[in-house]
Design an enzyme around this catalytic site. Structure first.
Site, PDB file in Angstrom:
ATOM      1  N   SER A  90     -28.367 -27.158 -10.819  1.00 59.28           N
ATOM      2  CA  SER A  90     -29.776 -27.118 -10.629  1.00 59.28           C
ATOM      3  C   SER A  90     -30.358 -25.434 -11.460  1.00 59.28           C
ATOM      4  O   SER A  90     -30.864 -25.448 -12.885  1.00 59.28           O
ATOM      5  CB  SER A  90     -29.132 -26.341  -9.043  1.00 59.28           C
ATOM      6  N   HIS A  92     -30.560 -21.156  -2.778  1.00 57.77           N
ATOM      7  CA  HIS A  92     -31.552 -21.572  -3.989  1.00 57.77           C
ATOM      8  C   HIS A  92     -33.062 -21.090  -3.919  1.00 57.77           C
ATOM      9  O   HIS A  92     -33.399 -21.090  -4.173  1.00 57.77           O
ATOM     10  CB  HIS A  92     -31.362 -23.172  -3.199  1.00 57.77           C
TER      11      HIS A  92
END
Length: 188
Positions: free
Chosen positions: A13, A50
């Site tokens: 990510s 995130h």
């Protein structure tokens, strides 16, 4: 399309986000498709991490299916870049979303094949809507083939479907980046 693939906590990510930052010319050019569902405290914390890592200017769309609806999303229409994070979470959601009444220990091959086709159709819908709208799509996914064979049938079904979906995405992608221990390696 770019596929960023690696193991759990490999840095995929982070790499995908860095890659988008290198490509983008305007901070508003990015739509981040978050596929996770906050079903427990651990997932809530993971989602929050995130969210904190992403630039505030990026537009977040929480979605793991029905990607044709993106054509009605103003941020999507105006963006140049789309990140889907992550494909394996999306597959998990779809497995439980469409088949809540199926016992995965006794599911037959015909049902498994239908499940995989349904999941593949959702993936095609995402790729096609991005293609039609001229978006650069970065797909983040877990490499599921490095671990042990799961001891339970649901795990084996998931691993097999996710592995085949990853292969199909990789075959269509212009680039495939394998991330291991935070280090990206271009393999296609």
């Amino acid at each position: 399309m770019i596929l960023v693939i690696g193991g759990a906590r490999s840095g995929k990510s982070s790499y995908a986000e860095r890659r988008i930052k290198e490509l983008q010319t305007n901070a508003n050019d990015v739509v981040y498709i978050a596929t996770a569902i906050p079903f427990d405290g651990d997932m809530n914390e993971r989602i929050l991490r995130h969210q904190e890592d992403r630039p505030n200017e990026w537009h977040t769309v929480e979605r793991y299916k029905q990607f044709n609806q993106l054509k009605m999303n103003e941020a999507f229409l105006q963006s140049k870049y789309v990140i889907l994070d992550c494909m394996t979470v999306m597959i998990t959601n779809l497995m439980f979303d469409h088949y809540t009444d199926i016992d995965y220990e006794t599911i037959n091959n015909e049902q498994i094949n239908k499940l995989e086709i349904d999941i593949e159709n959702e993936v095609h819908q995402l790729v096609n809507v991005c293609d039609q709208q001229g978006k650069t799509l970065i797909v983040v996914s877990n490499e599921v083939g490095y671990g042990l064979v799961p001891s339970y049938r649901l795990g084996r079904i998931f691993r097999d479907i996710a592995g085949r979906i990853n292969q199909k995405i990789a075959s269509r992608a212009e680039e495939v980046i394998l991330v291991t221990a935070g280090i990206p390696l271009r393999i296609k």
